[in-house]
Motif scaffolding. Structure first.
Motif, PDB file in Angstrom:
ATOM      1  N   THR A  35       0.832  -1.203   0.000  1.00 51.37           N
ATOM      2  CA  THR A  35       0.000   0.000   0.000  1.00 51.37           C
ATOM      3  C   THR A  35       0.870   1.257   0.000  1.00 51.37           C
ATOM      4  O   THR A  35       0.595   2.215  -0.728  1.00 51.37           O
ATOM      5  N   GLU A  36       1.907   1.248   0.816  1.00 55.03           N
ATOM      6  CA  GLU A  36       2.783   2.427   0.899  1.00 55.03           C
ATOM      7  C   GLU A  36       3.515   2.686  -0.418  1.00 55.03           C
ATOM      8  O   GLU A  36       3.610   3.831  -0.864  1.00 55.03           O
ATOM      9  N   ILE A  37       4.021   1.639  -1.026  1.00 56.11           N
ATOM     10  CA  ILE A  37       4.750   1.817  -2.286  1.00 56.11           C
ATOM     11  C   ILE A  37       3.789   2.271  -3.382  1.00 56.11           C
ATOM     12  O   ILE A  37       4.135   3.136  -4.195  1.00 56.11           O
ATOM     13  N   ALA A  38       2.576   1.748  -3.392  1.00 56.37           N
ATOM     14  CA  ALA A  38       1.572   2.200  -4.369  1.00 56.37           C
ATOM     15  C   ALA A  38       1.301   3.696  -4.186  1.00 56.37           C
ATOM     16  O   ALA A  38       1.200   4.447  -5.164  1.00 56.37           O
ATOM     17  N   TYR A  39       1.193   4.127  -2.943  1.00 57.18           N
ATOM     18  CA  TYR A  39       0.969   5.547  -2.656  1.00 57.18           C
ATOM     19  C   TYR A  39       2.149   6.382  -3.158  1.00 57.18           C
ATOM     20  O   TYR A  39       1.959   7.425  -3.786  1.00 57.18           O
ATOM     21  N   LEU A  40       3.364   5.916  -2.868  1.00 61.11           N
ATOM     22  CA  LEU A  40       4.553   6.643  -3.321  1.00 61.11           C
ATOM     23  C   LEU A  40       4.588   6.754  -4.847  1.00 61.11           C
ATOM     24  O   LEU A  40       4.933   7.803  -5.392  1.00 61.11           O
ATOM     25  N   PRO A  48      13.568  11.780  -8.726  1.00 58.14           N
ATOM     26  CA  PRO A  48      14.409  11.472  -9.894  1.00 58.14           C
ATOM     27  C   PRO A  48      13.915  10.188 -10.574  1.00 58.14           C
ATOM     28  O   PRO A  48      13.387   9.290  -9.910  1.00 58.14           O
ATOM     29  N   ILE A  49      14.106  10.100 -11.879  1.00 54.99           N
ATOM     30  CA  ILE A  49      13.594   8.963 -12.652  1.00 54.99           C
ATOM     31  C   ILE A  49      14.175   7.641 -12.149  1.00 54.99           C
ATOM     32  O   ILE A  49      13.473   6.624 -12.132  1.00 54.99           O
ATOM     33  N   VAL A  50      15.428   7.641 -11.718  1.00 58.16           N
ATOM     34  CA  VAL A  50      16.037   6.405 -11.230  1.00 58.16           C
ATOM     35  C   VAL A  50      15.292   5.911  -9.986  1.00 58.16           C
ATOM     36  O   VAL A  50      15.084   4.705  -9.815  1.00 58.16           O
ATOM     37  N   LEU A  51      14.856   6.826  -9.114  1.00 60.98           N
ATOM     38  CA  LEU A  51      14.088   6.443  -7.927  1.00 60.98           C
ATOM     39  C   LEU A  51      12.687   5.976  -8.314  1.00 60.98           C
ATOM     40  O   LEU A  51      12.192   4.989  -7.774  1.00 60.98           O
ATOM     41  N   LEU A  55      11.251   2.296  -7.424  1.00 64.04           N
ATOM     42  CA  LEU A  55      10.007   2.101  -6.670  1.00 64.04           C
ATOM     43  C   LEU A  55       9.006   1.259  -7.465  1.00 64.04           C
ATOM     44  O   LEU A  55       8.298   0.425  -6.893  1.00 64.04           O
ATOM     45  N   LEU A  56       8.937   1.462  -8.778  1.00 60.68           N
ATOM     46  CA  LEU A  56       8.056   0.652  -9.617  1.00 60.68           C
ATOM     47  C   LEU A  56       8.484  -0.812  -9.584  1.00 60.68           C
ATOM     48  O   LEU A  56       7.642  -1.711  -9.441  1.00 60.68           O
ATOM     49  N   LYS A  57       9.774  -1.051  -9.673  1.00 58.91           N
ATOM     50  CA  LYS A  57      10.292  -2.421  -9.624  1.00 58.91           C
ATOM     51  C   LYS A  57       9.983  -3.064  -8.266  1.00 58.91           C
ATOM     52  O   LYS A  57       9.565  -4.223  -8.192  1.00 58.91           O
ATOM     53  N   VAL A  58      10.183  -2.301  -7.188  1.00 63.44           N
ATOM     54  CA  VAL A  58       9.889  -2.804  -5.838  1.00 63.44           C
ATOM     55  C   VAL A  58       8.407  -3.123  -5.714  1.00 63.44           C
ATOM     56  O   VAL A  58       8.019  -4.184  -5.208  1.00 63.44           O
ATOM     57  N   TYR A  59       7.566  -2.204  -6.190  1.00 61.82           N
ATOM     58  CA  TYR A  59       6.114  -2.419  -6.105  1.00 61.82           C
ATOM     59  C   TYR A  59       5.697  -3.680  -6.860  1.00 61.82           C
ATOM     60  O   TYR A  59       4.940  -4.497  -6.337  1.00 61.82           O
ATOM     61  N   GLU A  60       6.196  -3.829  -8.074  1.00 61.62           N
ATOM     62  CA  GLU A  60       5.854  -5.017  -8.867  1.00 61.62           C
ATOM     63  C   GLU A  60       6.307  -6.288  -8.165  1.00 61.62           C
ATOM     64  O   GLU A  60       5.595  -7.295  -8.151  1.00 61.62           O
ATOM     65  N   GLY A  61       7.497  -6.257  -7.563  1.00 55.96           N
ATOM     66  CA  GLY A  61       8.005  -7.426  -6.838  1.00 55.96           C
ATOM     67  C   GLY A  61       7.139  -7.767  -5.638  1.00 55.96           C
ATOM     68  O   GLY A  61       6.787  -8.932  -5.416  1.00 55.96           O
TER      69      GLY A  61
END
Length: 168
Positions: A35-40, A48-51, A55-61
């Motif tokens: 939930t937190e990563i989705a919010y972020l 920055p695009i790298v972040l 975060l997208l990779k972390v969320y998908e995982g």
């Protein structure tokens, strides 16, 4: 006006409360990771695009793990629980800093130890360097109030010894 011992004790309590609150918040926020990563992700426009990509990779995982292997999140539940228990551990020096100075020393050891853990395990787990630096920052920031506590406790010990020797 506070006496020297009480001033040291008051400053020590403030530092310990900073540690307790930090550990409790860290623990509580480890439970709802998806939930937190989705919010972020919804609010990453200024990041920055790298972040954003990380975060997208972390969320998908996390999302895929929760769908197919929900038991893996039990590890972060235990991590959250450990943070909450560590926060409770610091109630000891809050009540009696001199008697429980070992807890502060333990906290200092933990803050120092997070740095090699984050750098070594983070590399093995393919965590980007910028994220490992964020993890290291918790140890660097956490050690500041703990060192202040340690110094204050040493001074309280000296003050207590001096008071006892004056009585004798």
């Amino acid at each position: 006006m506070l006496q020297p011992f009480e001033k040291l004790r008051s400053q020590t309590k403030i530092c310990i409360w900073i540690i307790i609150i930090g550990l409790a918040l860290s623990g509580l926020t480890a439970f709802p990771l998806e939930t937190e990563i989705a919010y972020l992700l919804k609010h990453t426009g200024a990041f920055p695009i790298v972040l954003q990509n990380w975060l997208l990779k972390v969320y998908e995982g996390i999302k895929n793990s929760n769908i197919h292997y929900p038991f893996l999140s039990y590890g972060t539940d235990l991590l959250a629980f450990a943070h909450l228990m560590l926060a409770i551990l610091f109630v000891g020096p809050l009540k009696d800093p001199i008697k429980n100075k070992w807890v502060v020393e333990f906290g200092i050891i933990c803050c120092i130890s997070i740095i090699p853990l984050a750098l070594i395990a983070g590399n093995i787990r393919q965590i980007p360097l910028f994220w490992r630096c964020i993890d290291c920052a918790f140890g660097v920031l956490g050690i500041i109030p703990l060192l202040r506590c340690h110094i204050n406790i040493k001074q309280m010990e000296i003050y207590t010894l001096n008071q006892k020797s004056c009585i004798l």
